[in-house]
Design an enzyme around this catalytic site. Structure first.
Site, PDB file in Angstrom:
ATOM      1  N   VAL A   1       0.841  -1.197   0.000  1.00 37.46           N
ATOM      2  CA  VAL A   1       0.000   0.000   0.000  1.00 37.46           C
ATOM      3  C   VAL A   1       0.878   1.251   0.000  1.00 37.46           C
ATOM      4  CG1 VAL A   1      -1.751   1.319   1.274  1.00 37.46           C
ATOM      5  CG2 VAL A   1      -1.902  -1.181   1.169  1.00 37.46           C
ATOM      6  N   CYS A   2       1.994   1.188   0.700  1.00 38.19           N
ATOM      7  CA  CYS A   2       2.860   2.356   0.879  1.00 38.19           C
ATOM      8  C   CYS A   2       3.276   3.031  -0.431  1.00 38.19           C
ATOM      9  CB  CYS A   2       4.093   1.983   1.686  1.00 38.19           C
ATOM     10  SG  CYS A   2       3.726   1.408   3.357  1.00 38.19           S
ATOM     11  N   PRO A   3       3.720   2.262  -1.452  1.00 35.17           N
ATOM     12  CA  PRO A   3       4.142   2.971  -2.663  1.00 35.17           C
ATOM     13  C   PRO A   3       3.010   3.743  -3.332  1.00 35.17           C
ATOM     14  CG  PRO A   3       4.210   0.593  -2.988  1.00 35.17           C
ATOM     15  CD  PRO A   3       4.033   0.831  -1.517  1.00 35.17           C
TER      16      PRO A   3
END
Length: 201
Positions: A50-52
């Site tokens: 999810v972070c990118p």
């Protein structure tokens, strides 16, 4: 979970990768944001999933943040070397590309603890976002659980709302966005606003 709104944003000095790609051993949050608005974005780990999507979305809106005078800093518990490796990995290969904001390395977990966004298991940061004004006060915070990505446009809306309030003295009602009228914070002002706009709420 602590509420930091209305309080001085905790300061920190840690290694970081700057927006120009320079690696520094002592990035001072207070020095970098003195007299500026700041958005502090916590995320769990580099090279995850999810972070990118969030960090690339943040970079895509950097011109919007810059035009509003906002310093953007992302924080995770990874090292500055891992941040650098992720920045230098192409998006198509699981990287985030050369994002234009600072990535701070909270290897000691001191920043996540000071902002009270550390998840107990695993011991990484929740998706916390903090809007800090030019005096260093936290004016807005939101913390998402690990699976829930943020809306970067909502961050921009909150900056617009804060700057509108500072400029005009009026408050921003539900759903307010840049270009909308504000509301006078008095019984008469509220009544007038609601009579004209209740169908839009």
């Amino acid at each position: 979970m602590s509420v930091l709104v209305g309080k001085q944003a905790p300061d920190f000095t840690v290694p970081a990768v700057l927006g120009n790609g320079e690696i520094v051993d002592s990035f001072s949050f207070s020095d970098a944001t003195k007299g500026k608005y700041a958005v502090l974005v916590f995320y769990p780990l580099d090279f995850t999933f999810v972070c990118p999507s969030e960090l690339i979305a943040l970079d895509h809106r950097m011109d919007e943040f810059t035009s509003r005078g906002v310093e953007v800093i992302a924080v995770s518990i990874d090292s500055h070397f891992t941040h650098n490796a992720w920045r230098n990995t192409p998006i198509n290969d699981g990287g985030i590309g050369q994002v234009r904001y600072t990535m701070a390395a909270d290897m000691a977990h001191s920043i996540v603890k000071d902002y009270d966004v550390e998840c107990e298991a695993p011991a990484v940061a929740y998706r916390g976002s903090f809007l800090i004004d030019t005096a260093g006060l936290v004016r807005h915070q939101v913390v998402n659980d690990l699976p829930l990505g943020r809306n970067i446009d909502e961050m921009l809306r909150m900056i617009d709302a804060l700057q509108f309030h500072e400029e005009h003295g009026e408050v921003c009602p539900a759903g307010w966005k840049k270009g909308d009228a504000g509301m006078d914070a008095s019984p008469a002002g509220v009544a007038s606003y609601l009579s004209e706009n209740s169908d839009k709420l």
